[in-house]
Design an enzyme around this catalytic site. Sequence first.
Site, short mmCIF file in Angstrom:
data_model
loop_
_atom_site.label_atom_id
_atom_site.label_comp_id
_atom_site.label_asym_id
_atom_site.label_seq_id
_atom_site.Cartn_x
_atom_site.Cartn_y
_atom_site.Cartn_z
N ASP A 159 40.38 -28.14 27.50
CA ASP A 159 39.27 -28.72 26.75
C ASP A 159 39.25 -30.23 26.92
O ASP A 159 40.27 -30.90 26.77
CB ASP A 159 39.41 -28.36 25.27
CG ASP A 159 38.21 -28.77 24.43
OD1 ASP A 159 37.21 -29.25 25.00
OD2 ASP A 159 38.28 -28.60 23.20
N HIS A 187 36.54 -25.80 26.30
CA HIS A 187 36.17 -25.96 24.89
C HIS A 187 35.76 -24.64 24.24
O HIS A 187 36.20 -24.33 23.13
CB HIS A 187 35.02 -26.98 24.78
CG HIS A 187 34.61 -27.26 23.39
ND1 HIS A 187 35.45 -27.82 22.45
CD2 HIS A 187 33.43 -27.05 22.74
CE1 HIS A 187 34.82 -27.95 21.30
NE2 HIS A 187 33.59 -27.48 21.45
N ASP A 222 35.11 -25.69 17.01
CA ASP A 222 34.14 -26.78 17.07
C ASP A 222 33.72 -27.13 15.63
O ASP A 222 34.58 -27.27 14.76
CB ASP A 222 32.96 -26.38 17.97
CG ASP A 222 32.04 -27.53 18.33
OD1 ASP A 222 32.34 -28.27 19.27
OD2 ASP A 222 31.00 -27.68 17.64
#
Length: 257
Positions: A200, A228, A73
């Site tokens: 994701d 994710h 991320d």
Amino acid sequence: MLFLHGNPTWSFLYRHIVRRLSPHFRCIAVDYPGFGLSVARRGYGFTPREHSMAIEGFVDALDLSLMSIMVQDWGGPIGLGFAARQPDRVQSLIIGNSFAWPATPGMKGFSYIFGNPFARYLIRRTNVLARWLIPAGISRTLSAAELAACLGPFPTPASRLPTWIFARHIRASAPYLAEVERGLNRLSDKPALILWGSADGAFQAADRDRFASLFADRRIVDLFDAKHFIQEDAAPEIAAAILDWRSRLIVSEEAVR
């Protein structure tokens, strides 16, 4: 190994991976200022550039070297930005579902939704970003205790503001993200392990392949059922992949010597 989280998470995300890898490596999972157990100094703006500089200062203070950095991320732009500024400290890279370039149209859409002034009000009042995004980004169901721990660092309106700033800066940090992208060529000689959650909804196979194209020495492991937050969905697979990859790197290095 240095583990860097994204939004709206903290080092708790890496607990299962660190437990499996700590017998083999010195594992350090960091919280950015305003996240987890880290308190921000007065005037800190919680921007990606500031977080990257904070990580650089942390690494300098501990004089860390021969590092493997795992990013996911926002950890991508934060960690890879730092790594490109000090590539001599970095031995190898572990890249989860992430990015290291200016936002794509889909990411900008997310930023418009969660980075606008009305979203700021809702996030500060209700913690809606963390309450929605964390469960939505995990294939399995978190226990009540796990969810409480994930949400624990954001109990007040003020504590939730950094999560909104991250969402806003998907667009607002375009200059910094462009710097990160330009710096990737200083990392192209590093061995890279790319661990990708195929389920994701945020980062797709095209993002995985974009990372793969940057590194001559790369290995890709697809985590087919992981969403994710791959650390929650596939910790045993991630730890096993890292151990196998690192052992192969050591053998290769010894063969060269």
